[in-house]
Design an enzyme around this catalytic site. Structure first.
Site, mmCIF file in Angstrom:
data_model
loop_
_atom_site.group_PDB
_atom_site.id
_atom_site.type_symbol
_atom_site.label_atom_id
_atom_site.label_comp_id
_atom_site.label_asym_id
_atom_site.label_seq_id
_atom_site.Cartn_x
_atom_site.Cartn_y
_atom_site.Cartn_z
ATOM 1 N N LYS A 92 18.610 -32.386 7.043
ATOM 2 C CA LYS A 92 18.444 -32.677 8.188
ATOM 3 C C LYS A 92 18.600 -34.631 7.830
ATOM 4 O O LYS A 92 19.316 -35.261 8.995
ATOM 5 C CB LYS A 92 16.829 -32.769 7.901
ATOM 6 N N ASP A 105 9.710 -28.368 -2.738
ATOM 7 C CA ASP A 105 10.582 -27.904 -1.315
ATOM 8 C C ASP A 105 10.459 -29.876 -0.994
ATOM 9 O O ASP A 105 10.360 -30.212 -0.443
ATOM 10 C CB ASP A 105 10.364 -27.353 -0.032
#
Ligand code: LMR
Length: 397
Positions: free
Chosen positions: A247, A212
């Site tokens: 992000k 991830d």
């Protein structure tokens, strides 16, 4: 019939967004959800994204579907960014890639692919891990088991325990979810030597790395933050990546991510792409394009690319500056360990050694919002209020 539904269980992070938003105190400090905030407390659209949007608006001639695997330019360029443009992983033809609805969509597609390839797989997740990992991956029906990762007492990684658990209890074909960088919620990342040891263990035991990578660029820098991923891709025959543009491109609500499966042959890569496409079709039919088109434009254009990298670097430097400032402000006698952990950890998050009751006290008495687990999003802090933040934390400990 809907009266028979059970109430949905509360979600710690979604709940905290609501609580913080409802607080009218102008001095509130929101360290809850993992969203980057600048010095003014805003999360502006990145300048490179705005420019890409302006161009897209002028150039776009149709809104027709782009295809089941998403925007091909985005898929290629973002894979190159993650694995390295000239890497064997990218050039071998063994990589299956598809655009996903954010990092979460990528995690779900990745987990569905793992289940299709090996219905007997268990997915191992770190203790602690992002609160949504278990619900997202568990929704596939795959069993999930925890491996030790972070010791809240010592505020360090329990690496020996992690390896021992996986070595003893994980079976060949199981998937191990690893945070590529900026571990959520602890900020405690593996060292290069630890990545090597984990990669060797994965290879030896026939385990599948499930990486991830949601915060690339916000830890030590774009290439550095992909170190573990690239090493695993070099050493292990297969892996699955779930990456996010939320992000690092600030594209949160556009929901852009990438799922990639490194396979053992171009034929297997085609099979994996076929199954990812089928899963996508069954879940949402066609993927959206706007955010992926922006990502592709930025990555393809040298000027926009440089501008985006500079903005991302500014964000990273600011987060690290805040880490140092908070660490210094907390560096009182008896709290040296907490202060040292803050500067050693990476990315937006750290896990403070506070109890749920102490977190609640920070909220109700000081309008400081953090998760009950003690997770703080450093990027929600400001330099001018860091002393107050530190004083409040110390007062509840
Ligand atoms: C977080 O961990 O706060 C972010 O990944 C946002 C989310 O959806 O949980």
């Amino acid at each position: 019939m809907f009266e028979s539904l059970k109430p949905a269980p509360p979600d710690a992070i979604v709940g905290m967004i609501k609580l913080a938003a409802a607080d009218q105190n102008p001095d509130k400090i929101d360290l809850g959800v993992g969203i980057y905030q600048d010095q003014a407390g805003a999360t502006p659209v990145m300048a490179a994204v705005k420019q890409a949007e302006t161009r897209l608006l002028a150039e776009e001639t149709s809104k027709k579907y782009i295809g089941i695997l998403g925007n091909p330019d985005f898929n290629r360029l973002f894979s190159e960014l993650m694995f390295g443009a000239d890497s064997k992983t990218v050039t071998s033809g063994r990589l299956a890639v598809a655009q996903a609805a954010g990092g979460s969509g990528a995690l779900r597609l990745g987990a569905e692919l793992i289940k299709l390839a090996n219905p007997h797989a268990t997915v191992w997740v770190s203790t602690p891990t992002w609160a949504n990992h278990q619900p997202l991956i568990g929704s596939t029906g795959l069993p999930i088991k925890p491996y030790p990762y972070y010791n809240k007492q010592t505020q360090t990684i329990d690496f020996d325990e992690m390896c021992a658990e996986l070595r003893t209890h994980a079976k060949a074909g199981d998937a191990v979810l690893l945070h590529g960088c900026c571990h959520n919620p602890t900020g405690a990342d593996l060292t290069h030597a630890q990545w090597q040891a984990i990669a060797d263990l994965m290879l030896e035991k026939g385990l599948l790395p499930f990486v991830d990578l949601a915060y690339a660029g916000l830890g030590d820098g774009l290439d550095e933050d992909s170190y573990g991923l690239r090493l695993l891709a070099d050493i292990c025959p297969e892996l699955v990546l779930a990456a996010s543009c939320s992000k690092n491109f600030g594209l949160y609500k556009e929901r852009v991510g990438l799922v990639a499966a490194l396979t053992t042959s171009p034929k297997a890569a085609k099979l994996a792409e076929g199954q990812i496409g089928l899963t996508m079709r069954r879940m949402i039919s066609m993927p959206p394009d706007h955010g992926a088109a922006l990502g592709a434009k930025i990555l393809a254009d040298p000027v926009l690319n440089t501008e985006w990298r500079t903005e991302l670097e500014d964000m990273r430097v600011r987060i690290n500056g805040l880490r140092v400032a908070l660490s210094q402000a907390l560096s009182v006698q008896g709290r040296e360990q907490m202060a040292a952990a803050l500067v050693a950890q990476k990315g937006m998050f750290s896990l403070l050694p506070v109890t749920p009751e102490q977190a609640e006290k920070l909220r109700s008495e000081h309008s400081i919002y953090l998760l009950n687990s003690g997770r703080i999003n450093i990027a929600g802090a400001k330099f001018e209020t860091i002393e107050r933040l530190a004083d409040c934390i110390l007062s509840v400990l």
